[in-house]
Scaffold this active site. Structure first.
Site, PDB file in Angstrom:
ATOM      1  N   CYS A  97       0.835  -1.203   0.000  1.00 53.32           N
ATOM      2  CA  CYS A  97       0.000   0.000   0.000  1.00 53.32           C
ATOM      3  C   CYS A  97       0.872   1.256   0.000  1.00 53.32           C
ATOM      4  O   CYS A  97       0.686   2.164  -0.815  1.00 53.32           O
ATOM      5  CB  CYS A  97      -0.928   0.008   1.216  1.00 53.32           C
ATOM      6  SG  CYS A  97      -2.225  -1.247   1.161  1.00 53.32           S
ATOM      7  N   ASN A  98       1.800   1.322   0.909  1.00 52.35           N
ATOM      8  CA  ASN A  98       2.710   2.453   0.987  1.00 52.35           C
ATOM      9  C   ASN A  98       3.559   2.551  -0.278  1.00 52.35           C
ATOM     10  O   ASN A  98       3.831   3.651  -0.791  1.00 52.35           O
ATOM     11  CB  ASN A  98       3.608   2.301   2.218  1.00 52.35           C
ATOM     12  CG  ASN A  98       4.653   3.409   2.337  1.00 52.35           C
ATOM     13  OD1 ASN A  98       4.355   4.527   2.725  1.00 52.35           O
ATOM     14  ND2 ASN A  98       5.902   3.086   1.995  1.00 52.35           N
TER      15      ASN A  98
END
Length: 217
Positions: free
Chosen positions: A168-169
């Site tokens: 996600c990051n």
């Protein structure tokens, strides 16, 4: 002239496929069904839902598809100065009880488990040209205004300064960097599992999120 009149918003939304520990990713279901939902419900004047894409839950190996997706968003715009392109990325936090708007991404890839293509980096920069792993990029979206809008709609929403160090990051960092270069906006939002907040509510939330972003940017 293209600069006259209210700003138009074109949204491109992404979700993820399954990954270790999450056999059915709610974001895949949400993004797959979002177009049908907004076609029935409608969107505010000037707001358009563009592409809806499901990404592999992977970092480096999935970059070609990610950038192909980002570039496709540019080719679909009309190029006028009053059009704002927004990238909205959805990811799941399996331990969450509420929605979380992510303010920023960090230039660090430290995967707690291998991604779906078998890659497991540890403490390496996502984009080496940006410097070390402490470098962060922040969204230009008005997160406080978005949160207030959504809470007034009855959704339980928090603001977050930590999108983790997993895929996600990783995707968010690349998207924020791309958005800055192209004059776009990018935002990442974590959602809970459907066991915590049901599918219908989550799809309604994302449709309202499009409105919230358009009304506050």
């Amino acid at each position: 002239m293209g600069s006259e009149g209210p700003k138009a918003f074109t949204f491109h939304v992404t979700g993820f496929k399954k990954f270790q520990g999450v056999a059915e990713n709610p974001t895949e279901t949400i993004v797959t069904n979002l177009k049908d939902f907004v076609e029935k419900r409608g969107l505010p004047l000037g707001v358009t839902l563009g592409t809806c894409t499901i990404l592999e839950t992977a970092g480096d190996g999935a970059l070609p598809l990610l950038y192909q997706t980002l570039e496709s968003g540019i080719s679909r715009t009309d190029g006028t100065s009053n059009e704002q392109v927004v990238w909205l990325h959805l990811g799941v936090n399996s331990g969450a009880q509420k929605f979380a708007i992510e303010r920023k991404a960090v230039n660090e890839a430290t995967f707690r488990c291998p991604d779906e293509l078998g890659w497991q980096p540890q403490r390496i920069p996502i984009v080496s040209e940006d410097g070390g792993i402490s470098r962060a990029r922040e969204t230009s979206c008005c997160v406080e205004g978005i949160r207030k809008f959504l809470k007034e709609k009855g959704f339980d929403v928090a603001l977050s300064d930590d999108a983790g160090r997993f895929v996600c990051n990783y995707v968010y960092y690349h998207s924020l960097r791309f958005a800055e270069l192209k004059g776009h906006k990018s935002l990442f939002v974590h959602v809970p599992l459907f066991a915590k907040i049901n599918q219908e509510t989550q799809i309604r939330f994302v449709a309202s999120l499009l409105e919230a972003i358009a009304s506050t940017c």
